[in-house]
Scaffold this motif. Structure first.
Motif, short mmCIF file in Angstrom:
data_model
loop_
_atom_site.label_atom_id
_atom_site.label_comp_id
_atom_site.label_asym_id
_atom_site.label_seq_id
_atom_site.Cartn_x
_atom_site.Cartn_y
_atom_site.Cartn_z
N SER A 22 0.89 -1.02 -0.05
CA SER A 22 -0.05 0.04 0.05
C SER A 22 0.85 1.24 -0.05
N ASN A 23 2.01 1.26 0.35
CA ASN A 23 2.82 2.29 0.60
C ASN A 23 4.10 2.15 0.14
N VAL A 24 4.53 1.21 -0.95
CA VAL A 24 6.01 1.00 -1.30
C VAL A 24 6.52 1.97 -1.95
N GLN A 25 5.48 2.85 -2.91
CA GLN A 25 6.05 3.98 -3.57
C GLN A 25 6.24 5.18 -2.74
N GLY A 26 5.30 5.27 -1.53
CA GLY A 26 5.78 6.48 -0.69
C GLY A 26 6.94 6.19 -0.03
N ASP A 27 7.37 5.03 0.14
CA ASP A 27 8.45 4.76 1.18
C ASP A 27 9.61 5.43 0.18
N ARG A 28 9.77 5.14 -1.10
CA ARG A 28 10.67 5.50 -1.91
C ARG A 28 10.50 7.09 -2.11
N THR A 29 9.65 7.82 -2.24
CA THR A 29 9.36 8.96 -2.20
C THR A 29 10.05 9.77 -1.06
N MET A 30 9.76 9.08 -0.01
CA MET A 30 10.31 9.55 1.40
C MET A 30 12.03 9.24 1.64
N GLY A 31 12.64 8.83 0.79
CA GLY A 31 13.87 8.32 0.96
C GLY A 31 14.40 7.05 1.31
N ILE A 32 13.37 6.11 1.14
CA ILE A 32 13.85 4.93 1.55
C ILE A 32 14.34 4.20 0.30
N TRP A 33 15.78 4.24 -0.17
CA TRP A 33 16.50 3.76 -1.20
C TRP A 33 17.75 3.81 -1.07
N GLU A 34 18.46 2.59 -1.33
CA GLU A 34 19.98 2.61 -1.00
C GLU A 34 20.79 3.48 -2.26
N ARG A 35 20.33 4.04 -3.17
CA ARG A 35 20.83 4.79 -4.09
C ARG A 35 20.19 6.31 -4.47
N PRO A 36 20.25 6.72 -3.16
CA PRO A 36 19.47 8.09 -3.10
C PRO A 36 19.98 9.36 -3.96
N PRO A 37 19.33 9.92 -4.83
CA PRO A 37 19.78 10.94 -5.78
C PRO A 37 20.48 12.10 -4.99
N THR A 38 21.44 12.86 -5.47
CA THR A 38 22.13 13.95 -4.94
C THR A 38 21.04 15.04 -4.62
N HIS A 39 20.19 15.19 -4.98
CA HIS A 39 19.11 16.51 -4.89
C HIS A 39 18.56 16.12 -3.49
N PHE A 40 18.30 14.99 -3.24
CA PHE A 40 17.55 14.54 -1.97
C PHE A 40 18.44 14.84 -0.92
N LEU A 41 19.83 14.13 -0.91
CA LEU A 41 20.76 14.25 0.14
C LEU A 41 21.18 15.78 0.28
N ASP A 42 21.33 16.49 -0.64
CA ASP A 42 21.30 18.06 -0.53
C ASP A 42 20.51 18.69 0.49
N ARG A 43 19.14 18.45 0.05
CA ARG A 43 18.07 18.78 0.96
C ARG A 43 18.11 18.53 2.34
N LEU A 44 18.42 16.97 2.45
CA LEU A 44 18.51 16.49 3.82
C LEU A 44 19.49 17.38 4.52
N GLN A 45 20.76 17.45 4.11
CA GLN A 45 21.81 18.28 4.66
C GLN A 45 21.39 19.60 4.91
N ALA A 46 20.63 20.31 4.16
CA ALA A 46 20.34 21.60 4.51
C ALA A 46 19.37 21.71 5.58
N GLU A 47 18.23 21.02 5.77
CA GLU A 47 17.35 20.93 6.81
C GLU A 47 18.02 20.33 8.02
N PHE A 48 18.88 19.52 8.24
CA PHE A 48 19.19 18.84 9.41
C PHE A 48 20.70 19.01 9.97
N GLY A 49 21.47 19.73 8.89
CA GLY A 49 22.82 20.49 9.06
C GLY A 49 23.86 19.14 9.17
#
Length: 786
Positions: free
Chosen positions: A406-433
């Protein structure tokens, strides 16, 4: 005791397959199972809020809900009711239950029996050398896990698995914890199902998700349903197909088996469905040989090119690579196509003519396409067909990978991925330092290898039944047993709890059906369906035990215990009020701006999808990409057939509801193998005979065997067989994966059938099977299929 081969054989009854789905039997089974497990009052309280705008989301599939004003009072299917009954059962697995049953005793029982023992009520631990699980306090459990994690030589020695039932809030918190801990080892169930889809779509159109809405499905002129059995796996899809049929759509079913759900649908919401003849769905069924889909789709492309039935304006404006693809498909070898597909040129042409006549086509597919060696190429070929006719970014047309969880697609949207895209990691860094790890982590297959080889030492599973869902069951089980610690966040007992590391923990969690109250008051969670719609979910029931914690609570408490004040992330605040998590999501996850406001609306909101919304393609070239792939037919030795693993109508993934697959005419057991009657005869076997299923993967020395399957004569293509998983997962080699996605090839396993002797021993001739080395000369001679 675990069901024996002889017991299973004796109990199985085989009748003619059904020619329709749902109707009165579907209603009767749903109500009977629900009342048996939940009682009348709980049945009404849960089922009447299931899939409603202010209710909770069904855990058994990711099919989209109608708009809030268009939902029925009863907005669920038979298998959705079964899933709810399994979770909301009144049965309980208490500490006293675990005291009565050792791990070894529990492991002797089958999956169905384990699931019937009810909800786990307390956190439990099996310590090194112990025979039983015993209770443990939550704080002690978190402290133990934190100590073991922090004692690793590297964060990469830990594996953090996720099941698709996990909510967006829990998934976001989980990936944040794991990356703050220092690794991208975030394998999830999508690695084993739609990963091939995600890879193919991302390369071709720039986003690995469906490009259609529910309205598009209902307003299409042609729907192609390939490698999918919606009657069992996504029953609510049948209602949408019925609407499309009523509006004049044609439907082509491409599948080795002729499944009841695509023959006729008796909608229990309508008088015609309950007492009438229902609605015929598939106008054409193509009984394709296993792994013949790539050849079929290229043949369709060749005919569209030959007829000039392509959208030149769309191709010129939005795509790249058409000329190369056109030249490739124009030169296909029709002899190879017919041999590979098992279809005649006339059958293929008849279907292509429906494509030619439609300017609004939706392509739907599921596991039947994604779990092959050439799965990525096959799905890319679907995209080629859609691009050739301009069936992207317009109403009633597009691409629809139908997700299971039911939420396998949402998990990936939220960052559950062993190969995360750079833009996601950059936003994570900006948000949490903090700077998240940038190196790729382990996917599911590589995680098993790492555990097997001692490179990983801790396994934490957020939901799911990993050992039964994964390929190569014996290899996976041995790998988990090598771990120093295994942790499972679960609602009910499953096989993975009995496949213990040196220390093993079970952390019991709330289910979708239950009220979630934290320090700030009642909470809701959110999920994303197959068509990118995100909405809220709120359970109505009192939790099964006061000791249960939500997934969010478990994840954030574990993060706090492990990381302490590292990076000043306020885990407690996120646990107390999920709105804090959603505020983080809004700033980190693209498309989730104003998340709290949008997800709180009745029906939620739809995530942006550039190809669908504006015909823009976030690929490297900025255009949609045609792909050229080579047809490489499976090489099947004499005496062998190709096996696809399938789901019974009485199960959801590894959860076994019962022993009835009435649509295929199987009652009372699961160890059956469906084989073409001509194949049975040429193999020198008989319908009803008991055989072992055996495969040998050339890459290793292991002969894999699944024992005691009853042969069922069935209308499958020549050389194509089918049997239920997880019983057949031991046959899927860990190293047999899809090119580009590393997805296990569970839909194309080359096997031989070995006859059982009168006393249950295997008849042997002392001759060597195909592909074996000297080590296996005692294996029986394969039966020959010309």
């Amino acid at each position: 005791m675990r069901r024996s081969r002889k017991a299973d054989e004796a109990e199985i009854a085989v009748t003619e397959p059904d020619t329709h789905a749902a109707g009165i039997p579907g209603v009767a089974v749903a109500l009977k199972r629900s009342v048996q497990k939940m009682g009348p009052r709980r049945t009404a309280r849960t089922l009447l809020t299931l899939n409603q705008a202010e209710g909770f989301d069904c855990m058994s599939c990711a099919w989209p809900d109608p708009d809030p004003g268009h939902r029925h009072t009863v907005e669920f299917c038979e298998n959705g009711a079964k899933a709810v009954a399994e979770e909301a059962t009144t049965a309980r697995a208490t500490p006293e239950f675990f005291a009565r049953h050792s791990v070894a005793d529990l492991d002797r029982h089958d999956e169905h029996w384990l699931g019937q023992q009810g909800r786990i009520t307390h956190p439990m631990i099996k310590r090194p050398g112990a025979s039983h699980y015993v209770p443990i306090e939550w704080g002690a459990a978190f402290g133990l896990i934190a100590d073991q994690l922090n004692g690793l030589a590297s964060p990469d020695e830990a594996i953090f698995y996720t099941s698709g039932r996990t909510s967006n809030e829990a998934a976001f918190s989980y990936q944040l914890f794991v990356r703050a801990f220092g690794t991208n080892n975030l394998p999830d169930c999508s690695n084993m199902c739609h990963e091939s889809t995600s890879v193919a779509l991302a390369e071709a159109i720039g986003i690995g998700k469906a490009s259609v809405t529910l309205d598009d499905v209902q307003n299409a002129k042609l729907l192609i349903v390939a490698g999918q059995n919606p009657g069992t796996s996504h029953p609510r899809m049948l209602s949408a197909l019925e609407v499309a049929k009523r509006r004049g759509a044609k439907i082509i079913a491409v599948n080795p088996l002729r499944e009841a759900g695509l023959i006729n649908f008796r909608n229990p919401q309508t008088p015609r469905g309950l007492v009438g003849k229902g609605t015929d769905l598939a106008d054409l069924h193509l009984p394709i040989r296993i792994n013949g889909d790539l050849a079929l789709f290229q043949a369709w492309g060749a005919l569209l090119v030959q007829w000039n039935a392509v959208d030149h304006e769309f191709i010129s404006k939005y795509t790249r690579g058409f000329d190369d693809w056109r030249g490739h498909v124009a030169a296909i070898d029709w002899g190879i196509v017919e041999t590979t597909t098992g279809l005649s040129r006339a059958q293929i042409t008849e279907a292509a003519q429906l494509l030619r006549e439609s300017d609004q086509t939706v392509f739907c597919w599921a596991m039947g396409l994604t779990q092959h060696h050439n799965a990525v190429a096959t799905i890319s070929e679907i995209v080629n067909l859609a691009l050739a006719q301009g069936n992207l970014g317009k109403p009633g047309a597009g691409l629809l990978p139908v997700r299971g969880h039911s939420n396998v697609q949402g998990d990936r949207t939220m960052g559950i991925w062993e190969r995360p895209p750079t833009h996601f990691l950059d936003r994570l860094q900006a948000e949490f330092g903090f700077d998240p790890p940038r190196r790729n982590g382990y996917d599911t297959v590589d995680a098993i290898r790492a555990l097997r080889d001692g490179q990983a030492k801790i396994f934490i599973g957020l939901g799911g039944n990993f050992v039964q869902a994964a390929p190569d069951t014996e290899v996976t089980a041995a790998a988990l047993r090598r771990a120093q610690l295994t942790v499972h966040v679960s609602t009910k007992i499953n096989r993975s709890h009995l496949t213990c590391g040196a220390t093993a923990l079970i952390l019991p969690t709330l289910g979708r059906t239950e009220v979630d109250v934290q320090a700030s008051g009642p909470q809701f969670v959110s999920v994303e369906d197959s068509t990118c719609s995100v909405h809220a979910s709120r359970g109505p029931l009192t939790p099964a035990s006061p000791e249960l914690r939500s997934e969010v609570s478990i994840v954030t408490a574990l993060a706090g215990a492990t990381l302490g004040n590292r990076y000043d992330i306020d885990w407690q605040a996120m646990r107390d009020d999920y709105r804090r998590i959603r505020r983080h999501i809004a700033r980190v996850v693209p498309g989730c701006e104003s998340y709290e406001v949008n997800v709180s609306k009745p029906g939620g909101f739809v995530m942006p999808h550039p190809p669908r919304d504006s015909r823009t393609f976030p690929t490297r070239s900025g255009r949609a990409e045609f792909t050229v792939s080579t047809i490489e037919p499976l090489q099947v030795p004499s005496g062998h057939v190709v096996l696809q693993t399938i789901r019974s109508h009485d199960q959801f993934n590894t959860t076994i509801y019962g022993f009835s697959d009435r649509y295929r005419g199987i009652e009372g057991g699961r160890r059956v193998v469906f084989v073409n009657p001509q194949d049975i005869e040429e193999l020198g076997l008989r319908d009803g005979e008991i055989v072992d299923l055996v495969t040998h993967w050339p890459g290793d020395d292991q002969v894999r065997r699944a024992q005691g399957f009853r042969i069922v004569s069935y209308q499958t293509p020549r050389g194509s067989a089918a049997a239920y998983y997880p019983e057949t997962n031991p046959l899927v080699p860990l190293d047999s994966t899809a090119v580009g996605s590393n997805t296990p090839t569970s839909k194309s396993v080359i096997i031989r059938l070995e006859r059982m002797g009168a006393a249950g021993s295997i008849e042997t001739s002392g001759q060597q099977p195909v592909g074996a080395d000297d080590h296996h000369k005692e294996d029986p001679e394969p039966l020959h299929l010309s």
